[in-house]
Scaffold this active site. Sequence first.
Site, PDB file in Angstrom:
ATOM      1  N   HIS A 162     -18.462   2.365  -0.104  1.00 15.37           N
ATOM      2  CA  HIS A 162     -17.384   2.875  -0.968  1.00 15.37           C
ATOM      3  C   HIS A 162     -17.364   4.414  -1.027  1.00 15.37           C
ATOM      4  O   HIS A 162     -16.315   5.035  -0.982  1.00 15.37           O
ATOM      5  CB  HIS A 162     -17.541   2.277  -2.371  1.00 15.37           C
TER       6      HIS A 162
ATOM      7  N   TYR B  55     -14.302  -2.613  -8.771  1.00 15.46           N
ATOM      8  CA  TYR B  55     -13.056  -2.896  -9.512  1.00 15.46           C
ATOM      9  C   TYR B  55     -13.236  -4.053 -10.496  1.00 15.46           C
ATOM     10  O   TYR B  55     -12.391  -4.274 -11.346  1.00 15.46           O
ATOM     11  CB  TYR B  55     -11.896  -3.236  -8.555  1.00 15.46           C
TER      12      TYR B  55
ATOM     13  N   LYS C 131     -16.185  -3.561  -1.105  1.00 19.21           N
ATOM     14  CA  LYS C 131     -16.905  -2.296  -0.875  1.00 19.21           C
ATOM     15  C   LYS C 131     -18.254  -2.306  -1.569  1.00 19.21           C
ATOM     16  O   LYS C 131     -18.373  -2.810  -2.694  1.00 19.21           O
ATOM     17  CB  LYS C 131     -16.067  -1.108  -1.376  1.00 19.21           C
TER      18      LYS C 131
ATOM     19  N   ASP D 103      -7.026  -5.334  -0.688  1.00 22.18           N
ATOM     20  CA  ASP D 103      -8.109  -4.360  -0.787  1.00 22.18           C
ATOM     21  C   ASP D 103      -8.792  -4.498  -2.143  1.00 22.18           C
ATOM     22  O   ASP D 103      -8.160  -4.332  -3.186  1.00 22.18           O
ATOM     23  CB  ASP D 103      -7.559  -2.937  -0.643  1.00 22.18           C
TER      24      ASP D 103
HETATM   25  N1  LIG Z   1     -11.784   3.692  -1.578  1.00 24.60           N
HETATM   26  C1  LIG Z   1     -11.555   4.285  -2.718  1.00 24.60           C
HETATM   27  O1  LIG Z   1     -12.361   5.096  -3.206  1.00 24.60           O
HETATM   28  C2  LIG Z   1     -10.275   3.985  -3.450  1.00 24.60           C
HETATM   29  C3  LIG Z   1      -9.868   4.827  -4.499  1.00 24.60           C
HETATM   30  C4  LIG Z   1      -8.667   4.536  -5.127  1.00 24.60           C
HETATM   31  C5  LIG Z   1      -7.907   3.454  -4.733  1.00 24.60           C
HETATM   32  N2  LIG Z   1      -8.343   2.632  -3.737  1.00 24.60           N
HETATM   33  C6  LIG Z   1      -7.558   1.430  -3.329  1.00 24.60           C
HETATM   34  O2  LIG Z   1      -6.232   1.830  -3.037  1.00 24.60           O
HETATM   35  C7  LIG Z   1      -5.317   1.080  -3.841  1.00 24.60           C
HETATM   36  C8  LIG Z   1      -4.046   1.894  -4.077  1.00 24.60           C
HETATM   37  O3  LIG Z   1      -4.311   3.130  -4.726  1.00 24.60           O
HETATM   38  P1  LIG Z   1      -3.993   3.371  -6.256  1.00 24.60           P
HETATM   39  O4  LIG Z   1      -4.263   2.110  -7.003  1.00 24.60           O
HETATM   40  O5  LIG Z   1      -4.692   4.602  -6.656  1.00 24.60           O
HETATM   41  O6  LIG Z   1      -2.468   3.640  -6.415  1.00 24.60           O
HETATM   42  P2  LIG Z   1      -1.128   3.792  -5.556  1.00 24.60           P
HETATM   43  O7  LIG Z   1      -0.914   2.588  -4.724  1.00 24.60           O
HETATM   44  O8  LIG Z   1      -1.064   5.134  -4.951  1.00 24.60           O
HETATM   45  O9  LIG Z   1      -0.085   3.822  -6.783  1.00 24.60           O
HETATM   46  C9  LIG Z   1       0.015   2.735  -7.637  1.00 24.60           C
HETATM   47  C10 LIG Z   1       1.084   3.006  -8.687  1.00 24.60           C
HETATM   48  O10 LIG Z   1       2.334   3.346  -8.087  1.00 24.60           O
HETATM   49  C11 LIG Z   1       3.389   2.785  -8.831  1.00 24.60           C
HETATM   50  N3  LIG Z   1       4.236   1.997  -7.912  1.00 24.60           N
HETATM   51  C12 LIG Z   1       3.848   1.045  -7.040  1.00 24.60           C
HETATM   52  N4  LIG Z   1       4.919   0.576  -6.358  1.00 24.60           N
HETATM   53  C13 LIG Z   1       5.992   1.236  -6.831  1.00 24.60           C
HETATM   54  C14 LIG Z   1       7.376   1.185  -6.550  1.00 24.60           C
HETATM   55  N5  LIG Z   1       7.855   0.386  -5.602  1.00 24.60           N
HETATM   56  N6  LIG Z   1       8.195   2.019  -7.227  1.00 24.60           N
HETATM   57  C15 LIG Z   1       7.715   2.857  -8.179  1.00 24.60           C
HETATM   58  N7  LIG Z   1       6.423   2.948  -8.498  1.00 24.60           N
HETATM   59  C16 LIG Z   1       5.564   2.146  -7.836  1.00 24.60           C
HETATM   60  C17 LIG Z   1       2.795   1.863  -9.889  1.00 24.60           C
HETATM   61  O11 LIG Z   1       2.897   2.507 -11.130  1.00 24.60           O
HETATM   62  P3  LIG Z   1       3.619   1.752 -12.357  1.00 24.60           P
HETATM   63  O12 LIG Z   1       2.837   0.518 -12.593  1.00 24.60           O
HETATM   64  O13 LIG Z   1       3.546   2.764 -13.446  1.00 24.60           O
HETATM   65  O14 LIG Z   1       5.026   1.446 -11.920  1.00 24.60           O
HETATM   66  C18 LIG Z   1       1.344   1.741  -9.497  1.00 24.60           C
HETATM   67  O15 LIG Z   1       0.489   1.694 -10.599  1.00 24.60           O
HETATM   68  C19 LIG Z   1      -6.146   0.742  -5.082  1.00 24.60           C
HETATM   69  O16 LIG Z   1      -5.570  -0.253  -5.881  1.00 24.60           O
HETATM   70  C20 LIG Z   1      -7.455   0.362  -4.431  1.00 24.60           C
HETATM   71  O17 LIG Z   1      -7.374  -0.938  -3.872  1.00 24.60           O
HETATM   72  C21 LIG Z   1      -9.499   2.899  -3.072  1.00 24.60           C
END
Ligand SMILES: NC(=O)c1ccc[n+]([C@@H]2O[C@H](COP(=O)([O-])OP(=O)(O)OC[C@H]3O[C@@H](n4cnc5c(N)ncnc54)[C@H](OP(=O)(O)O)[C@@H]3O)[C@@H](O)[C@H]2O)c1
Length: 338
Positions: free
Chosen positions: A117, A55, A84, A50
């Site tokens: 987006h 980004y 996006k 994704d």
């Molecule tokens: N469409 C939109 O508007 C939108 C908005 C936000 C995100 N997104 C997409 O969604 C993706 C995911 O969302 P997100 O980046 O907000 O975060 P997320 O996946 O909810 O959380 C990521 C964080 O969780 C921790 N983590 C991951 N695996 C882990 C594990 N096995 N054990 C413990 N901690 C773990 C890591 O922190 P640590 O590094 O501190 O361990 C990581 O930085 C984004 O990267 C992006 O591609 C889209």
Amino acid sequence: MNSRLQYVELNDGRFIPGLGFGTYKPPEVPNSKTTEATKIAIEAGYRHIDCAYAYQVEEEVGLAVRSKIADGTVKREDIFCTSKLWCTFHRPELVQSSLERSLKKFHFDYVDLYLIHYPFSMKVNENGKTIYDHVDLCAVWEAMEKCKDAGLAKSIGVSNFNRRQLEMILNKPGLKYKPVCNQVECHVYHNQRKLLDFCKSKNIVLVAYGALGTQRDKQWVDQSSPVLLDDPVLGALAKKHKRSPALIALRYQLQRGVVVLAQSLKENEIKENIQVERRAVGMWVLYMLLLSSYPGTFLSPPPQKKEIKEYPWKLLNHLTYFKMLPIAFSESFKYMTL
Ligand SMILES: NC(=O)c1ccc[n+]([C@@H]2O[C@H](COP(=O)([O-])OP(=O)(O)OC[C@H]3O[C@@H](n4cnc5c(N)ncnc54)[C@H](OP(=O)(O)O)[C@@H]3O)[C@@H](O)[C@H]2O)c1
């Protein structure tokens, strides 16, 4: 269903892997980390990546994918890559060129999925300042349909749309393609129950971001909000199932038919998260999370930006334990059999 990758069928007949690798990272983290992490993810078995223009890592993601194609790990058609359309390119005449710019950065001929987006538009004014704009979402969607017809995006969808905005597209006269998905913030503290039911009724896949509680970026997330992966109920379930809280939080989404994204730059976490589907979770306990903790969003905060016509979120009611109890039970029975 492939037990490792769990593909979900989209309403245009294509398939999306149930677990996706998230590539958003804060700007202060070097971009080279994204290339490294994406290569590790592909080696570990992720086939859904994704990404987004916003980004600013499309080049790095493209580099990682091409290097894994070059060493024979995957073929381009094995990878499901999303990008996006950013809010400043909503004007219909800018949509296709914006996608073409992303493709150039990836060095791809097509993306598998292209999303609007956000449902609100922006523009840069004569002083170089980014301000809100109004562009008819139906016109943006027609331009997205043209990108699919041109073969530049295999599938098209939306992100951060509420029900009304989805209906606006679905009811558009002359609609050629329905959005295949709506990517929204969705996790155990904000499970998007009503939006998920609506999306399912329209054969639109809900894609969850923030499923692990987000990266808690100071810029976007209230630092006093609870850390999702430290939730005691999630912890107890993890202990019971001999899995990590992260795996329980991801499994929760797959069990209810949601495609889920997981971000990490750490090799151990990337490898751990792909183990997601191995063990089922006691759904009723997860629904208790809704009651026990923090029913709210991290990244989609509800400042009532009334001046933005298409601002998609509204203030959440802080639901009480007793109000939520019957919902928790009916939801758990609904998905228990999946
Ligand atoms: N469409 C939109 O508007 C939108 C908005 C936000 C995100 N997104 C997409 O969604 C993706 C995911 O969302 P997100 O980046 O907000 O975060 P997320 O996946 O909810 O959380 C990521 C964080 O969780 C921790 N983590 C991951 N695996 C882990 C594990 N096995 N054990 C413990 N901690 C773990 C890591 O922190 P640590 O590094 O501190 O361990 C990581 O930085 C984004 O990267 C992006 O591609 C889209």
